[in-house]
Design an enzyme around this catalytic site. Structure first.
Site, PDB file in Angstrom:
ATOM      1  N   ASP A  12      61.247  41.056  57.706  1.00  0.00           N
ATOM      2  CA  ASP A  12      61.169  42.041  58.787  1.00  0.00           C
ATOM      3  C   ASP A  12      61.237  43.485  58.305  1.00  0.00           C
ATOM      4  O   ASP A  12      61.734  44.362  59.002  1.00  0.00           O
ATOM      5  CB  ASP A  12      62.277  41.792  59.830  1.00  0.00           C
ATOM      6  CG  ASP A  12      62.217  40.391  60.394  1.00  0.00           C
ATOM      7  OD1 ASP A  12      61.104  39.832  60.466  1.00  0.00           O
ATOM      8  OD2 ASP A  12      63.272  39.851  60.759  1.00  0.00           O
ATOM      9  N   LYS A  15      56.183  44.657  57.198  1.00  0.00           N
ATOM     10  CA  LYS A  15      54.973  44.282  56.457  1.00  0.00           C
ATOM     11  C   LYS A  15      53.723  44.369  57.346  1.00  0.00           C
ATOM     12  O   LYS A  15      52.689  44.883  56.923  1.00  0.00           O
ATOM     13  CB  LYS A  15      55.118  42.844  55.908  1.00  0.00           C
ATOM     14  CG  LYS A  15      56.291  42.696  54.930  1.00  0.00           C
ATOM     15  CD  LYS A  15      56.501  41.251  54.524  1.00  0.00           C
ATOM     16  CE  LYS A  15      57.036  40.363  55.617  1.00  0.00           C
ATOM     17  NZ  LYS A  15      58.429  40.627  56.030  1.00  0.00           N
ATOM     18  N   GLY A  39      57.036  36.843  61.814  1.00  0.00           N
ATOM     19  CA  GLY A  39      56.637  37.603  62.994  1.00  0.00           C
ATOM     20  C   GLY A  39      56.309  38.989  62.501  1.00  0.00           C
ATOM     21  O   GLY A  39      57.206  39.714  62.102  1.00  0.00           O
ATOM     22  N   HIS A  40      55.031  39.317  62.428  1.00  0.00           N
ATOM     23  CA  HIS A  40      54.614  40.607  61.878  1.00  0.00           C
ATOM     24  C   HIS A  40      54.108  41.491  63.013  1.00  0.00           C
ATOM     25  O   HIS A  40      53.157  41.142  63.708  1.00  0.00           O
ATOM     26  CB  HIS A  40      53.521  40.402  60.820  1.00  0.00           C
ATOM     27  CG  HIS A  40      54.020  39.691  59.600  1.00  0.00           C
ATOM     28  ND1 HIS A  40      53.253  39.418  58.501  1.00  0.00           N
ATOM     29  CD2 HIS A  40      55.261  39.208  59.299  1.00  0.00           C
ATOM     30  CE1 HIS A  40      53.986  38.796  57.586  1.00  0.00           C
ATOM     31  NE2 HIS A  40      55.206  38.641  58.055  1.00  0.00           N
ATOM     32  N   GLN A 223      58.157  36.785  55.081  1.00  0.00           N
ATOM     33  CA  GLN A 223      59.595  36.770  54.749  1.00  0.00           C
ATOM     34  C   GLN A 223      59.885  37.857  53.700  1.00  0.00           C
ATOM     35  O   GLN A 223      59.179  38.847  53.657  1.00  0.00           O
ATOM     36  CB  GLN A 223      60.040  35.380  54.250  1.00  0.00           C
ATOM     37  CG  GLN A 223      60.059  34.308  55.329  1.00  0.00           C
ATOM     38  CD  GLN A 223      58.709  33.715  55.635  1.00  0.00           C
ATOM     39  OE1 GLN A 223      58.008  33.247  54.763  1.00  0.00           O
ATOM     40  NE2 GLN A 223      58.319  33.704  56.893  1.00  0.00           N
TER      41      GLN A 223
HETATM   42  P1  GDP Z   1      57.563  42.240  59.325  1.00  0.00           P
HETATM   43  O1  GDP Z   1      57.973  40.851  59.601  1.00  0.00           O
HETATM   44  O2  GDP Z   1      57.905  42.677  57.945  1.00  0.00           O
HETATM   45  O3  GDP Z   1      56.124  42.516  59.660  1.00  0.00           O
HETATM   46  O4  GDP Z   1      58.436  43.155  60.288  1.00  0.00           O
HETATM   47  P2  GDP Z   1      58.732  42.870  61.853  1.00  0.00           P
HETATM   48  O5  GDP Z   1      57.512  43.171  62.628  1.00  0.00           O
HETATM   49  O6  GDP Z   1      59.364  41.560  62.045  1.00  0.00           O
HETATM   50  O7  GDP Z   1      59.886  43.920  62.105  1.00  0.00           O
HETATM   51  C1  GDP Z   1      59.723  45.277  61.926  1.00  0.00           C
HETATM   52  C2  GDP Z   1      60.017  45.976  63.258  1.00  0.00           C
HETATM   53  O8  GDP Z   1      60.202  47.359  63.035  1.00  0.00           O
HETATM   54  C3  GDP Z   1      58.876  45.880  64.246  1.00  0.00           C
HETATM   55  O9  GDP Z   1      59.400  45.883  65.542  1.00  0.00           O
HETATM   56  C4  GDP Z   1      58.078  47.142  63.976  1.00  0.00           C
HETATM   57  O10 GDP Z   1      57.329  47.556  65.100  1.00  0.00           O
HETATM   58  C5  GDP Z   1      59.181  48.108  63.680  1.00  0.00           C
HETATM   59  N1  GDP Z   1      58.868  49.186  62.733  1.00  0.00           N
HETATM   60  C6  GDP Z   1      58.078  49.147  61.636  1.00  0.00           C
HETATM   61  N2  GDP Z   1      58.150  50.318  60.979  1.00  0.00           N
HETATM   62  C7  GDP Z   1      59.005  51.098  61.655  1.00  0.00           C
HETATM   63  C8  GDP Z   1      59.521  52.418  61.462  1.00  0.00           C
HETATM   64  O11 GDP Z   1      59.227  53.109  60.496  1.00  0.00           O
HETATM   65  N3  GDP Z   1      60.425  52.881  62.385  1.00  0.00           N
HETATM   66  C9  GDP Z   1      60.801  52.154  63.468  1.00  0.00           C
HETATM   67  N4  GDP Z   1      61.676  52.685  64.308  1.00  0.00           N
HETATM   68  N5  GDP Z   1      60.336  50.910  63.683  1.00  0.00           N
HETATM   69  C10 GDP Z   1      59.455  50.383  62.791  1.00  0.00           C
HETATM   70  P1  IMO Z   2      58.848  37.803  58.414  1.00  0.00           P
HETATM   71  O1  IMO Z   2      57.570  37.409  57.728  1.00  0.00           O
HETATM   72  C1  IMO Z   2      63.151  37.303  58.769  1.00  0.00           C
HETATM   73  C2  IMO Z   2      64.776  33.318  57.985  1.00  0.00           C
HETATM   74  C3  IMO Z   2      65.365  32.573  59.164  1.00  0.00           C
HETATM   75  C4  IMO Z   2      66.416  31.744  58.442  1.00  0.00           C
HETATM   76  C5  IMO Z   2      65.729  31.397  57.133  1.00  0.00           C
HETATM   77  C6  IMO Z   2      65.051  30.038  57.127  1.00  0.00           C
HETATM   78  O2  IMO Z   2      58.682  38.174  59.835  1.00  0.00           O
HETATM   79  O3  IMO Z   2      59.578  38.821  57.622  1.00  0.00           O
HETATM   80  P2  IMO Z   2      62.890  29.000  58.266  1.00  0.00           P
HETATM   81  O4  IMO Z   2      62.362  29.109  59.658  1.00  0.00           O
HETATM   82  O5  IMO Z   2      61.963  29.555  57.231  1.00  0.00           O
HETATM   83  O6  IMO Z   2      63.379  27.634  57.941  1.00  0.00           O
HETATM   84  O7  IMO Z   2      64.205  29.931  58.261  1.00  0.00           O
HETATM   85  O8  IMO Z   2      64.751  32.401  56.918  1.00  0.00           O
HETATM   86  N1  IMO Z   2      63.382  33.783  58.191  1.00  0.00           N
HETATM   87  C7  IMO Z   2      63.044  35.056  58.416  1.00  0.00           C
HETATM   88  N2  IMO Z   2      63.822  36.150  58.581  1.00  0.00           N
HETATM   89  N3  IMO Z   2      61.809  37.419  58.783  1.00  0.00           N
HETATM   90  C8  IMO Z   2      61.023  36.337  58.592  1.00  0.00           C
HETATM   91  O9  IMO Z   2      59.694  36.421  58.441  1.00  0.00           O
HETATM   92  C9  IMO Z   2      61.645  35.069  58.437  1.00  0.00           C
HETATM   93  N4  IMO Z   2      61.172  33.817  58.258  1.00  0.00           N
HETATM   94  C10 IMO Z   2      62.255  33.045  58.092  1.00  0.00           C
HETATM   95  O10 IMO Z   2      65.922  33.455  60.093  1.00  0.00           O
HETATM   96  O11 IMO Z   2      67.527  32.552  58.136  1.00  0.00           O
HETATM   97 MG    MG Z   3      59.122  39.770  61.012  1.00  0.00          MG
END
Ligand code: GDP
Ligand code: IMO
Ligand code: MG
Length: 422
Positions: A12, A15, A39-40, A223
Site C-alpha cells: 500500500d 504503487k 488493491g492498487h 504487496q
Molecule cells: P498500492 O497498493 O501500493 O497501490 O497502494 P494503495 O492504493 O493500496 O494505497 C495507497 C493509498 O494512498 C490510496 O488510497 C492512494 O489513493 C493514496 N495515495 C497515494 N499517494 C498518495 C499521496 O501522496 N498522498 C495521499 N494523501 N494519498 C496518496
Molecule cells: P498491495 O499490492 C498490504 C497482507 C495481508 C496479510 C498478509 C497475507 O495493495 O500493496 P494474503 O492475502 O496475501 O494471504 O495476506 O499480507 N497483504 C497486503 N497488505 N497491501 C497488499 O497488497 C497486501 N496483500 C497482502 O494483509 O497481512
Molecule cells: Mg494496496
C-alpha cells in the site's frame, strides 16, 4: 529493457498511483506476482479506481497490460474488475493479455484460506482471505490449475478433482465455515467464461519479443518487500516473492535485462493484517497519520496500522531489491507534525544494531529514533520541487544520505497531478 516498480514496506505504498503516472513512458505494464490480495488505487479527473489483478496502466491508450505467469487470478474478482471498467471504453481485448501459465484461484482456495485462518485463532496471519496462500501451495505442490487449462475441453474434470480434494481438506480443519459450493461454482464458471473472452498469451515469449523490438516494459509489483515469502516478516507474509527476483520468475525476464529498480515507500509506515511492526504508534500521532492518510485497506477496508518511517527495514528492502531510484509517497500526510521521527537503529536483545535481525517481534526489538523538525505547510497544491518546505528537504536529504539512493518523486496527494519530480 525492463524496469521494476516495487513496494519497499508492507504494501500500500502507492504503487498503483505511480504506475499510472509513469505509464506514458512505457509500452507494456506487467504484473508478475500476487493476486487480488492487492488493491492498487489510482485517481485522476476526480475519479478513484481500485485495481486488484489488472495492471495499473490500463487507463492509458499507449500501453499493453500483461498479467504474468507469476500472478494468481480469481475469475470471479477479475470479472468484477472488468465490469467496473466497462464504462471507460477501454479496448480490453487488445490492451489486456493474460499469461496461460498464471494459476487460477478456485472458490475452494478461498474457503481453505478462511479455514486455515480460523484454525490459527489469535496467531492468524490476517490474510485478505482471497485464497492466495492455498493457490500458491497448489502451484508449488504441482496440483494447480492454470489459465491455459481453460483452452482444453477437460478443464471441468480437472476443476472437479481439485475442488473435491479441497473439500476434504476443509473438513480436516474442523472449523465452522458456512458455504454453498453450488453458488460459488456457478459464479466461478461465469467468471471463467468472461476470462475466456480475453487474449491468452505465452507471456514470457511476448515479453522476450517486446524486448528484442526495443519496447519499454514496466513490471508492477504487488504487496511489499516486508511481505516477501523469503525475506519478509515470516510467517506474517504473503505467499509470493514480492522482491525484484519475483519479476524474473513471474514474467520470464532474465536478470541482466532488468535496468532500473524503482522503489516506492511512504514517508511513514503502515501495515494491514497481523505481524511485527517495530515503529507502530498507538498514540495521537498514529491516529493522525491514519486519519489524514485515510489509511484503510483498498481490498478489505480494514484500518491500517501506522507508525514512523523505519530506516532499518527500508535499507534492507533497498539492498535486497537493488533499488536505483526512490519515490516517497504521502509526504502531505506528515504536514503539521512539529517533530518527525525516523527509526535509524534497533535495540535488539540489549545491543544496538542497524540491520534487520531474524525476528523483529516487539519482545526483542525497540526502535531508536532520530528526531527531525517537521513542516506545517499544506503540500497538496504544490507541483515544483523548489516549493517544498526546507524542513521536508532536510528529511529527504537525510533519507537519501542514509539509503544512498536518490529520491526522484515526492508524492503530495492521491491524484495523478499531485506528483513532484526532482
Ligand atoms: P498500492 O497498493 O501500493 O497501490 O497502494 P494503495 O492504493 O493500496 O494505497 C495507497 C493509498 O494512498 C490510496 O488510497 C492512494 O489513493 C493514496 N495515495 C497515494 N499517494 C498518495 C499521496 O501522496 N498522498 C495521499 N494523501 N494519498 C496518496
Ligand atoms: P498491495 O499490492 C498490504 C497482507 C495481508 C496479510 C498478509 C497475507 O495493495 O500493496 P494474503 O492475502 O496475501 O494471504 O495476506 O499480507 N497483504 C497486503 N497488505 N497491501 C497488499 O497488497 C497486501 N496483500 C497482502 O494483509 O497481512
Ligand atoms: Mg494496496
Amino acid at each position: 529493457m525492463v524496469d521494476l516498480l516495487l513496494g519497499l514496506q508492507w504494501g500500500d505504498e502507492g504503487k498503483g498511483k505511480i504506475v499510472d503516472v509513469l505509464t506514458k513512458e512505457y509500452d507494456i505494464i506487467a504484473r508478475f506476482q500476487g493476486g487480488p490480495n492487492a488493491g492498487h488505487t489510482l485517481e485522476f479527473d476526480g475519479i478513484k479506481h481500485v485495481l486488484h489483478t489488472i495492471p495499473s496502466g490500463i487507463f492509458h491508450k499507449n500501453a499493453i497490460n500483461v498479467v504474468g505467469n507469476g500472478v494468481v487470478i480469481d475469475p470471479v474478482i477479475f470479472k468484477k474488475e472488468l465490469d467496473n471498467l466497462e464504462k471507460f471504453n477501454i479496448d480490453i481485448e487488445t490492451k489486456l493479455f493474460i499469461s496461460r501459465k498464471a494459476h487460477l484461484i478456485l472458490p475452494t482456495h478461498r474457503l481453505l484460506d478462511a479455514a486455515s485462518e480460523a484454525s490459527k485463532g489469535k496467531a492468524k496471519i490476517g490474510s485478505t482471505l482471497k485464497g492466495i496462500g492455498p493457490t500458491y501451495m497448489d502451484k508449488t505442490g504441482r496440483n494447480g490449475m492454470r489459465v491455459g487449462d481453460l483452452e482444453f475441453d477437460d478443464w471441468k474434470t480437472k476443476y472437479r478433482a481439485l475442488a473435491d480434494k479441497h473439500e476434504a481438506m476443509i473438513d480436516f480443519y474442523n472449523v465452522d465455515i458456512q458455504y454453498n459450493l453450488d453458488e460459488l461454482e456457478a459464479e466461478f464458471c461465469e467468471g471463467v467464461e468472461t476470462l475466456k473472452k480475453l487474449t491468452f498469451i505465452d507471456s514470457e515469449e511476448y515479453i522476450f519479443k517486446a524486448q528484442t523490438e526495443g519496447k519499454k516494459i514496466l513490471a508492477e509489483g504487488a504487496q511489499g518487500s516486508l511481505l516477501d515469502i523469503d525475506f519478509g516478516t515470516y510467517p506474517f507474509v504473503t505467499s509470493s516473492n514480492t522482491t525484484a527476483a519475483g519479476a524474473c520468475t513471474g514474467l520470464g525476464v532474465a536478470p541482466n535485462n532488468i535496468k532500473n529498480v524503482l522503489g516506492i515507500f511512504k514517508a511513514y509506515t503502515t501495515r494491514v493484517g497481523s505481524g511485527p511492526f517495530p515503529t507502530e504508534l498507538f498514540d495521537e500521532d498514529g491516529a493522525t497519520m491514519a486519519k489524514v492518510g485515510n489509511e484503510f485497506g483498498a481490498t478489505t477496508g480494514r484500518p491500517r496500522r501506522c507508525g514512523w518511517l523505519d530506516l532499518v527495514a527500508l535499507k534492507y528492502a533497498v539492498q535486497i531489491n537493488g533499488v536505483t531510484e526512490l519515490m516517497m509517497m504521502k509526504a502531505d500526510v506528515l504536514s503539521g507534525f512539529d517533530t518527525i521521527k525516523v527509526c535509524t537503529a534497533y535495540k535488539y536483545k540489549g545491543e544496538e544494531i542497524k540491520h534487520l535481525p531474524y525476528s523483529i517481534e516487539e519482545e526483542y526489538v525497540t526502535p531508536i529514533y532520530k528526531e527531525m523538525k517537521g513542516w506545517s505547510q499544506d503540500l497538496t497544491q504544490l507541483s515544483k520541487a523548489e516549493d517544498l518546505p526546507a524542513t521536508l528537504n532536510d528529511y529527504i536529504a537525510f533519507l537519501e544520505e542514509q539509503l544512498n539512493v536518490p529520491i526522484k518523486i515526492v508524492s503530495v496527494g492521491p491524484d495523478r497531478l499531485q506528483t513532484i519530480h526532482r
